[in-house]
Design an enzyme around this catalytic site. Structure first.
Site, PDB file in Angstrom:
ATOM      1  N   HIS A 241       0.833  -1.214   0.000  1.00  0.00           N
ATOM      2  CA  HIS A 241       0.000   0.000   0.000  1.00  0.00           C
ATOM      3  C   HIS A 241       0.866   1.263   0.000  1.00  0.00           C
ATOM      4  O   HIS A 241       0.700   2.149  -0.849  1.00  0.00           O
ATOM      5  CB  HIS A 241      -0.919  -0.022   1.218  1.00  0.00           C
ATOM      6  CG  HIS A 241      -1.847   1.135   1.322  1.00  0.00           C
ATOM      7  ND1 HIS A 241      -3.144   1.096   0.851  1.00  0.00           N
ATOM      8  CD2 HIS A 241      -1.675   2.377   1.828  1.00  0.00           C
ATOM      9  CE1 HIS A 241      -3.713   2.269   1.067  1.00  0.00           C
ATOM     10  NE2 HIS A 241      -2.846   3.066   1.663  1.00  0.00           N
ATOM     11  N   GLU A 242       1.792   1.352   0.940  1.00  0.00           N
ATOM     12  CA  GLU A 242       2.598   2.580   1.033  1.00  0.00           C
ATOM     13  C   GLU A 242       3.490   2.726  -0.200  1.00  0.00           C
ATOM     14  O   GLU A 242       3.669   3.827  -0.714  1.00  0.00           O
ATOM     15  CB  GLU A 242       3.449   2.596   2.309  1.00  0.00           C
ATOM     16  CG  GLU A 242       2.676   2.389   3.609  1.00  0.00           C
ATOM     17  CD  GLU A 242       1.437   3.251   3.776  1.00  0.00           C
ATOM     18  OE1 GLU A 242       1.412   4.365   3.238  1.00  0.00           O
ATOM     19  OE2 GLU A 242       0.470   2.787   4.422  1.00  0.00           O
TER      20      GLU A 242
END
Ligand code: B3K
Ligand code: ZN
Length: 893
Positions: free
Chosen positions: A303-304
């Site tokens: 995600h990041e």
């Protein structure tokens, strides 16, 4: 004397319609930090330019808890005034150098926003509005600047000095200090700024990507934790490769750093080139982390990393557009995990898990006082809008583009989005337009304005399906209709564009290849519902079918469909779509559980014999993965059951679900024993979907067998579980065995817990599990609250550490029968903890405040008790605006 306290005024509301571009641009920022735990000095030199497209006006810079020492314009002292927290400068030239010198106190920063200390290391958190706690700035995402940063600190105590971008210079200073200078080659909004300084060690990996570029990946942790970073590094390497392979999005930095901290308000933060993570989403070893933890790390690292494009290269114009980056990035991390899962069954398991979160957390949010559109229209505190609606429902909206456009069409849309908007701060409209323009003539393009109602209308739509079979004409007519309940501030709703993937299953034959409105025969069709009610006609339907609708959960809606038990059983056994097979089983179980709750069902045995038999045959099937079986055999949660009821008695729901669990334990006793023996592995640990699925099923079986032992007095299975708590080869098995004893309230639970604590006393993440396990255990005769109060006094408890607070207090409020007591004592406890935490960390407190969102749905006496505690919180004289916004909404609804 009269002592009435004035109720605190409601915090001001920020509205989306009031958006105006900034009056000034900040082109470059040169920051220097003299890092000191109690007094850090920050020199901020900016190049500022008036935005000629806006009317002339003073420059208003945001600040929060700063000590201002000096302001220079073009090197000259200047007059300024303060307006609340804002620094206001007037009479400025069109372009100028602005220099601001401030100090702040990181050690006293308990909010964990801005610059703070954690275990003698400096960290920053700036999203959404934390940069203003570091220096005065235009703290809004549409102001993008080029940053250079110089860090100075004590060399021994803070040997590692990090910021965004590239390290261009470092060296030794006098007095035992040293410095490092970092330059970020990419312009960015200040919410993506970060620094870290402390004693850290890094796992390093050099990579060459598919396209031949070289990069350095680094994961920084406390020196003793290096051996727990392998999985995070693997996940990061997979993320880099996946984004390039699936979307052609390459890593644009020479160096990509991840740093872990044990004091963090959320999961992780995508600062450009310097992601800061909660240790929970970095550190893992087979001995200390469960399969769920391993999966969590993979998806949060993904995600990041994916934010580097969706969020950082293209960012949000204003915070109302948050889902532009969050919904899209959640969708991307979900797809990443599904693609890594490889097999169709493992993909379905991931999808089921994601939908379960959506339905158990987001659907209630969308039906409660905090309901808001994916793109909210107003907020008092933006941190309150990092919600499951913005994230998870936002991801479902992005998924619907892909469902409507196909994978290729979606990839084309994303490519056009970057072609148009790379380096810009944009809106959800820009994203929708790119998707549509890249796919002219598509259903999406034809209905774009209507599709965009997903961004503006809150509430979960209801789709009702009614089918009619004409045997003679071999025709099946399906009528789909839609409505959407009113939500706060939105009484009337317009119809949505709802993609419904549908198949027709003929019992005994499986999927039928049918044609829709005379088209090519196929076993699945995407029906697009745009009207309040619409008919779809299938032809060549050779047998009376059971419709399998909303396959893969193709839209975030509630589907009302009147299927008989026999039809649901047929879908559970035969639907080629594993999601819908699972869904059919859940519907059947839910129907029977709800019948028992509302009184008609049998409390001793809430489940009917044919449902139990179907679960047994699912468990025994050889063609299904263990992970999928575990999901089918898990009863719907208490909170999901509660959502289906108008007047909720949480104790009754709990009693029924527990009775059903005992019934399954009893009726399938031999099957559970078989499942445990069959799926127990003793080999070396690997976190792949097949072996984690086996552990999950074995753990479920063990829990059932220990539960059953409570009734039968059997000591064999509790003995086996206890043995496992001692000799398990990995945390997943050890945790499952400990949970089995704790959940059953078995006498061996205490020695198991003591051992568990002794073994892992130095590992904070494992001790979090130890707290959570006890706070989440079923309530037996009201014993849970006392247990939690005792744990609150345990020397290892520390409410200032967000992970620890969540592990005990949030696990308790998430345990319905423990929290919702007839004497209201759970709510009193909630208020006390909420107010205590709000005094030092409003963001964490505001999350806790959400625990009573659904108070209006409660039956008496819960409802009045909950209402009373909410009112007491609202009357508190010094609430944060974070908590105030939540409780005022709860009370107003
Ligand atoms: N963007 C951050 C969330 C920041 C939350 C601020 N209250 C993490 C993420 O979604 O990736
Ligand atoms: Zn995110």
């Amino acid at each position: 004397m009269f002592h009435a306290r004035d109720a605190q005024a409601s915090p001001p509301v920020i509205r989306r319609e009031d958006y105006a571009p900034p009056a000034y641009w900040i082109d470059t920022v040169d920051l220097s930090f003299d890092l000191d735990p109690t007094k850090t000095r920050v020199l901020n030199r900016m190049r500022v330019r008036r935005n000629a497209e806006q009317p002339p006006q003073p420059l208003r810079l945001d600040g929060d808890e700063l000590n201002l020492a000096r302001v220079l314009v073009n090197g000259q002292g200047t007059s300024f005034k303060m307006d609340g927290d804002q620094l206001v400068l007037d009479g400025l030239p069109d372009e100028f150098d602005l220099e601001i010198f401030t100090t702040c106190n990181p050690e006293k920063n308990t909010k964990l926003m801005g610059l703070y200390l954690s275990q003698d290391t400096f960290f920053t958190q700036c999203e959404a509005e934390g940069f203003r706690r570091i220096t005065y700035f235009l703290d809004r995402p549409d102001v993008m600047a080029s940053f250079s940063v110089t860090l100075r600190a004590d060399r021994k105590r803070f040997p590692v000095l990090l910021s965004n971008g590239n390290l261009v210079e470092q060296g030794v200073l006098e007095d035992g200090r040293h410095f490092a200078k970092w330059v970020d080659p990419h312009r960015k909004p200040c919410y993506l700024f970060a620094i870290v300084a402390g004693c850290l060690a890094a796992r390093e990996q050099r990579i060459v990507t598919e396209s031949g570029s070289e990069h350095l990946l680094q994961i920084y942790v406390r020196p003793g934790d290096l051996d727990k970073t392998e999985h995070a590094m693997q996940s990061l390497m997979h993320s880099v490769a996946w984004d390039e392979a699936r979307f052609g999005l390459k890593l644009d930095l020479e160096r990509f750093m991840v740093v872990a901290t044990s004091d963090f308000n959320m999961g992780a933060m995508e600062n450009k080139g310097l992601n800061i993570f909660n240790t929970k989403y970095v550190l893992a070893s087979p001995a200390t982390a469960t399969d769920v933890d391993f999966d969590g790390i993979e998806s949060v690292i993904g995600h990041e990393y994916f934010h580097n494009w969706t969020g950082n290269r293209v960012t949000c114009r204003d915070w109302f557009q948050l889902s532009l980056k969050e919904g899209l990035t959640v969708f991307r991390d979900q797809e990443f995990s599904m693609d890594l899962a490889r097999t169709a069954s493992a993909r379905a398991v991931k999808r089921i898990e994601d939908v379960r979160v959506l339905r158990t957390v987001q659907f209630p949010e969308d039906a409660g006082p905090m309901a808001h559109p994916v793109r909210p229209d107003q907020y008092a505190e933006i941190n309150n809008f990092y919600t499951v609606t913005v994230y998870e429902k936002g991801a479902e909206v992005v998924r619907m583009y892909q469902t409507l456009l196909g994978r290729e069409g979606f990839a084309k849309g994303l490519a056009l989005y970057f072609e148009r908007h790379d380096g810009q701060a944009v809106t959800c409209d820009d994203f929708a337009q790119a998707m549509s323009d890249a796919n002219p003539g598509s259903t999406l393009a034809l209905h774009l304005d209507q599709f965009k109602r997903w961004y503006s209308q809150a509430g979960t739509p209801r789709v009702t399906a009614v089918g009619q079979y004409d045997a003679e004409g071999q025709r099946y007519t399906l009528t789909l209709s839609q409505t959407c309940p009113a939500t706060p501030g939105q009484a009337e709703k317009q119809p949505f564009v709802i993609p419904v993937i549908a198949g027709l299953v003929a019992p005994g034959q499986g999927d039928l290849a049918v044609s829709l409105h005379g088209g090519e025969p196929a076993t699945a069709h995407t029906l697009v519902l745009t009207e309040p009610s619409q008919q779809f006609v299938f032809e060549r339907v050779t047998a009376e079918p059971v419709p399998s609708l909303l396959r893969g959960f193709s839209a975030p809606v509630v589907l009302n469909q009147d299927l008989s038990d026999a039809e649901l059983l047929a879908l559970l056994a035969q639907d080629s779509d594993p999601f819908n097979a699972w869904e059919a089983g859940q519907r059947l179980l839910m129907r029977q559980l709800l019948a028992a709750v509302t009184g008609a069902g049998d409390l001793a045995a809430p489940l009917q014999a044919d449902a139990v038999a179907a679960l047994r045959s699912t468990l025994r099937r050889s063609d299904l993965d263990a992970a999928f079986k575990a999901l089918v055999l898990t009863l719907p949660t208490e909170s999901y059951l509660a959502e289906q009821l108008a007047d909720v008695d949480p104790q009754r729901v709990h009693a029924v679900r527990e009775a059903a669990r005992r019934q399954l334990a009893r009726d399938l006793a031999a099957d559970w024993a078989w499942a445990f023996d069959e799926h127990e592995d003793n080999g070396s640990y690997r976190p792949d979907p097949v072996s984690s699925g086996r552990r999950s099923l074995a753990g479920l079986a063990l829990g059932m067998l220990v539960e059953l032992a409570r009734e039968t007095g059997d000591s064999v299975w509790p003995g086996k579980a206890y043995q496992r708590t001692k000799d398990a080869g990995n945390m997943t098995d050890r945790y499952a065995a400990t949970a089995a004893l704790v959940n059953a309230g078995h006498a061996l639970a205490q020695p198991a817990l003591t051992r568990f604590h002794d073994l892992f006393a130095d590992d904070a993440l494992v001790i979090d599990k130890w707290f959570a396990l006890q706070a989440a255990a079923p309530d037996r005769g009201g014993d849970a609250l006392g247990r939690v109060e005792a744990l609150l006094r345990h020397p290892d408890f520390n409410a200032r550490n967000p992970n620890r607070a969540r592990s005990l207090i949030f696990s308790f409020t998430g345990n319905p029968a423990a929290f919702h007591r007839t004497d209201g004592a759970g709510y009193t406890f909630w208020r006390e903890q909420l107010l205590a935490i709000d005094a030092f960390n409003p963001q964490v407190a505001a999350r806790l405040a959400r625990a009573l969102d659904r108070w209006k749905k409660l039956a008496e006496p819960y409802r009045s008790a909950a209402h009373g505690e909410l009112q007491k919180v609202a009357a508190h004289p010094s609430l944060s605006k974070d908590v105030r916004e939540i409780v005022e909404k709860a009370l107003a609804a």
